[in-house]
Design a protein around this motif. Structure first.
Motif, PDB file in Angstrom:
ATOM      1  N   LYS A   6       0.916  -1.127   0.185  1.00 10.07           N
ATOM      2  CA  LYS A   6      -0.408   0.297   0.201  1.00 10.07           C
ATOM      3  C   LYS A   6       0.725   1.724  -0.109  1.00 10.07           C
ATOM      4  O   LYS A   6       1.840   1.106   0.128  1.00 10.07           O
ATOM      5  CB  LYS A   6      -0.695  -0.024   1.750  1.00 10.07           C
ATOM      6  CG  LYS A   6      -2.152  -1.138   1.241  1.00 10.07           C
ATOM      7  CD  LYS A   6      -2.491  -1.168   2.549  1.00 10.07           C
ATOM      8  CE  LYS A   6      -3.390  -2.092   2.551  1.00 10.07           C
ATOM      9  NZ  LYS A   6      -4.162  -2.372   3.837  1.00 10.07           N
TER      10      LYS A   6
ATOM     11  N   ALA B 252      -4.953   5.429  -1.797  1.00 10.99           N
ATOM     12  CA  ALA B 252      -5.544   4.857  -2.844  1.00 10.99           C
ATOM     13  C   ALA B 252      -4.487   4.308  -3.608  1.00 10.99           C
ATOM     14  O   ALA B 252      -4.608   3.104  -5.078  1.00 10.99           O
ATOM     15  CB  ALA B 252      -6.169   6.023  -3.483  1.00 10.99           C
ATOM     16  N   ASP B 253      -3.428   3.967  -3.318  1.00  7.92           N
ATOM     17  CA  ASP B 253      -2.435   3.406  -4.372  1.00  7.92           C
ATOM     18  C   ASP B 253      -1.717   2.452  -3.251  1.00  7.92           C
ATOM     19  O   ASP B 253      -1.502   2.376  -2.804  1.00  7.92           O
ATOM     20  CB  ASP B 253      -1.521   4.706  -4.617  1.00  7.92           C
ATOM     21  CG  ASP B 253      -2.004   5.922  -5.184  1.00  7.92           C
ATOM     22  OD1 ASP B 253      -3.230   6.169  -5.790  1.00  7.92           O
ATOM     23  OD2 ASP B 253      -1.083   7.278  -5.201  1.00  7.92           O
ATOM     24  N   LYS B 254      -0.971   2.009  -4.965  1.00  8.92           N
ATOM     25  CA  LYS B 254      -0.756   0.966  -4.639  1.00  8.92           C
ATOM     26  C   LYS B 254       1.513   0.965  -4.968  1.00  8.92           C
ATOM     27  O   LYS B 254       1.388   1.159  -6.440  1.00  8.92           O
ATOM     28  CB  LYS B 254      -0.627  -0.650  -4.467  1.00  8.92           C
ATOM     29  CG  LYS B 254      -2.015  -1.009  -3.859  1.00  8.92           C
ATOM     30  CD  LYS B 254      -2.499  -2.022  -4.126  1.00  8.92           C
ATOM     31  CE  LYS B 254      -3.688  -2.710  -2.945  1.00  8.92           C
ATOM     32  NZ  LYS B 254      -3.250  -4.104  -3.280  1.00  8.92           N
TER      33      LYS B 254
ATOM     34  N   ARG C  25      -6.338   1.414  -5.601  1.00  5.58           N
ATOM     35  CA  ARG C  25      -7.226   0.493  -4.296  1.00  5.58           C
ATOM     36  C   ARG C  25      -9.053   0.894  -4.310  1.00  5.58           C
ATOM     37  O   ARG C  25      -9.329   1.185  -3.093  1.00  5.58           O
ATOM     38  CB  ARG C  25      -6.534   0.977  -2.735  1.00  5.58           C
ATOM     39  CG  ARG C  25      -5.323   0.230  -2.728  1.00  5.58           C
ATOM     40  CD  ARG C  25      -4.531   1.087  -1.311  1.00  5.58           C
ATOM     41  NE  ARG C  25      -5.548   0.504  -0.218  1.00  5.58           N
ATOM     42  CZ  ARG C  25      -4.812   1.724   0.946  1.00  5.58           C
ATOM     43  NH1 ARG C  25      -3.692   2.388   0.670  1.00  5.58           N
ATOM     44  NH2 ARG C  25      -5.557   1.375   1.685  1.00  5.58           N
ATOM     45  N   ARG C  26      -9.140   2.623  -5.374  1.00  6.25           N
ATOM     46  CA  ARG C  26      -9.990   2.890  -4.935  1.00  6.25           C
ATOM     47  C   ARG C  26     -11.479   1.094  -5.983  1.00  6.25           C
ATOM     48  O   ARG C  26     -11.141   0.804  -6.931  1.00  6.25           O
ATOM     49  CB  ARG C  26     -10.490   4.229  -5.809  1.00  6.25           C
ATOM     50  CG  ARG C  26     -10.107   4.812  -5.408  1.00  6.25           C
ATOM     51  CD  ARG C  26     -10.111   6.115  -6.040  1.00  6.25           C
ATOM     52  NE  ARG C  26      -9.665   7.316  -5.369  1.00  6.25           N
ATOM     53  CZ  ARG C  26      -8.156   7.507  -6.503  1.00  6.25           C
ATOM     54  NH1 ARG C  26      -8.170   7.686  -6.824  1.00  6.25           N
ATOM     55  NH2 ARG C  26      -8.269   9.021  -5.266  1.00  6.25           N
TER      56      ARG C  26
ATOM     57  N   SER D 173     -11.397   1.327  -9.794  1.00  6.52           N
ATOM     58  CA  SER D 173      -9.734   1.265 -10.442  1.00  6.52           C
ATOM     59  C   SER D 173      -9.946   0.335 -11.588  1.00  6.52           C
ATOM     60  O   SER D 173     -10.192  -0.585 -11.417  1.00  6.52           O
ATOM     61  CB  SER D 173      -8.885   0.833 -10.204  1.00  6.52           C
ATOM     62  OG  SER D 173      -7.796   0.934 -10.428  1.00  6.52           O
TER      63      SER D 173
ATOM     64  N   ALA E 169      -6.658  -1.886 -11.467  1.00  3.74           N
ATOM     65  CA  ALA E 169      -6.578  -2.594 -10.350  1.00  3.74           C
ATOM     66  C   ALA E 169      -6.899  -4.538 -10.582  1.00  3.74           C
ATOM     67  O   ALA E 169      -5.161  -5.056 -10.072  1.00  3.74           O
ATOM     68  CB  ALA E 169      -7.543  -2.853  -9.018  1.00  3.74           C
TER      69      ALA E 169
END
Ligand SMILES: [Zn+2]
Length: 268
Positions: free
Chosen positions: A19, A23-25, A45-46, A49, A52
């Motif tokens: 993470k 919202a990002d990874k 993480r939305r 997306s 994802a």
């Protein structure tokens, strides 16, 4: 110096993700063209997306990546293979994650190694399609050792250099291979290496999966091979610390004439 292109494209396999912010990874990729690299997958993480589903660990895709100020950024992915069977069964999944973790731990960032990329890809394909899962992992472990330059010596005793006989030798990955019964040091605990296991290790080292796939190993032999290759991987990844004390113990038992040979056989 010419500027590198702002956006580049490469096939890659996702080794892992972690993470970043809300919202990002950050995804760790093993790429065909640039080796291992980290890149940010924004907004994954939305729930909305579109990226994802394409950056899950173990998926294989064609990645478009843009150079960022700190980390590069994944801009687009086309999935090539999802390896769904790996996600459907724990037996397959845990082996595939082990393989991905080893590649991650064994490599430096941005050191291109196309052979290793092919090995990882072929291993994930086999793990998702075949049933001989342990054999696939043993083949991978040996091939990884070879790729990393830690190919064990399986023809001669690493101490006296005599050809190994079909007898009970000892497995000594810390000094690069096998120790014959005559040279086996009493004060160091070495795993015994059965003649059958030595023969399978030699076959694995030839690197022909079709040949290896014809083997049907008894459970006991399979477990022995697993221990030996685990040990070898362990030494290969953490070599400076662990091999030194072992090497000293082996050398302490050598006669002066043999020490020359042992020095040539030890870690570079
Ligand atoms: Zn020997």
């Amino acid at each position: 110096m010419p500027q590198p292109p702002r956006v580049y494209k490469t096939p890659a396999i996702v080794l892992r993700q972690r993470k970043l912010g809300d919202a990002d990874k950050i995804v760790t990729l093993y790429t065909a063209n640039f080796g291992k690299l980290d890149a940010v997958a924004k907004g994954v993480r939305r729930v909305t997306s579109r990226l994802a589903g394409h950056v899950e660990p173990l998926s294989h895709g064609s990645f478009m990546i843009a150079h960022g100020r700190n980390l590069d950024i994944v801009t687009q992915v086309q999935t090539i293979e999802t390896f769904q069977p790996l996600r459907d069964g724990l037996e397959r999944l845990c082996r595939a994650l082990y393989v991905a973790e080893l590649v991650d731990r064994a490599t430096e960032e941005r050191a291109e190694n196309f052979a290793l990329y092919r090995l990882l890809l072929n291993t994930l394909r086999r793990l998702s399609q075949r049933e001989d899962l342990d054999l696939i992992v043993r083949f991978f472990e040996m091939a990884l050792l070879v790729e990393l330059g830690y190919q064990p010596e399986l023809a001669k005793c690493v101490v006296c250099r005599s050809p190994l006989k079909q007898e009970r030798n000892a497995w000594a990955p810390g000094v690069g291979g096998v120790v014959c019964p005559t040279c086996r040091p009493a004060e160091v605990t070495l795993r015994p290496l059965s003649a059958n296991a030595l023969n399978v290790l030699r076959l694995l080292q030839k690197g022909d999966f079709q040949e290896v796939a014809r083997l049907d190993l008894a459970a006991e032999l399979g477990e022995e091979l697993e221990r030996h290759l685990r040990d070898a991987i362990h030494f290969a990844l953490d070599r400076d610390v662990r091999s030194a004390a072992f090497l000293d113990a082996v050398r302490g038992r050598l006669r002066p004439r043999q020490q020359v040979a042992a020095r040539g056989a030890g870690p570079g």
